[in-house]
Design an enzyme around this catalytic site. Sequence first.
Site, PDB file in Angstrom:
ATOM      1  CG  HIS A   1      -7.457   2.615   1.222  1.00 20.50           C
ATOM      2  ND1 HIS A   1      -6.687   2.775   2.345  1.00 20.50           N
ATOM      3  CD2 HIS A   1      -6.647   2.029   0.301  1.00 20.50           C
ATOM      4  CE1 HIS A   1      -5.466   2.305   2.122  1.00 20.50           C
ATOM      5  NE2 HIS A   1      -5.416   1.840   0.883  1.00 20.50           N
TER       6      HIS A   1
ATOM      7  CB  CYS B   1      -0.884  -0.016   1.244  1.00 21.18           C
ATOM      8  SG  CYS B   1      -1.989   1.396   1.374  1.00 21.18           S
TER       9      CYS B   1
ATOM     10  CG  HIS C   1      -5.586  -2.549  -1.246  1.00 22.49           C
ATOM     11  ND1 HIS C   1      -4.522  -3.122  -0.587  1.00 22.49           N
ATOM     12  CD2 HIS C   1      -5.412  -1.200  -1.158  1.00 22.49           C
ATOM     13  CE1 HIS C   1      -3.740  -2.148  -0.104  1.00 22.49           C
ATOM     14  NE2 HIS C   1      -4.252  -0.979  -0.448  1.00 22.49           N
ATOM     15  CD  GLU C   2      -6.569   1.078  -4.005  1.00 22.39           C
ATOM     16  OE1 GLU C   2      -6.664   2.005  -3.169  1.00 22.39           O
ATOM     17  OE2 GLU C   2      -5.493   0.505  -4.255  1.00 22.39           O
TER      18      GLU C   2
HETATM   19 ZN    ZN Z   1      -3.771   1.001   0.020  1.00 22.43          ZN
END
Ligand code: ZN
Length: 177
Positions: A147, A101, A143-144
């Site tokens: 966030h 990341c 993953h995004e």
């Molecule tokens: Zn990330």
Amino acid sequence: MKESLEIAQLGNPILRQQAQLVDNISDPYLQKLIDKLLTTVVDENGVGLAAPQVSQSYRLLIVASRPNLRYPHAPVMEPTAMVNPRIIAHSEEMVKDWEGCLSIPGIRGLVPRYRSVEVEYTNREGQQQQQELTDFVARIFQHEYDHLDGIVFLDRVESTHEMITEQEYIKRVSRVC
Ligand code: ZN
């Protein structure tokens, strides 16, 4: 020249916030933010980026898979901005693979993710899109997407034994080339 944005690093409270829905995609501020995110993801050798990572707490992410120094085996795709994305369905099957990341430099971790996800989002032109993503691209999306909910990949690593340094990771991927 378009400028690259500064990446918020782990410890910055913005990475732990729930991001807010975008209500006006045609807003020039938002369109400019999308341009800057697209520039930043390329400059930083990323394959994805979420708005909270540049301290903009909106439900907006970029998926931009392509081979680069940090992910030499990534598939090539057109960088895509996804506004207010949602996961509407996912595979039963989960797969573990290495993630890193831009907000957590120097560390990689083995993260379990759904092998495929069906997603819905609004594109930058304001059109509703539905898409099935699989394997590495599905991983980037998940993953995004995390966030946007204040979650980072380290939260999903099952054991500290499945965390390695970037340097060790590069050694491993170059062995399988
Ligand atoms: Zn990330």
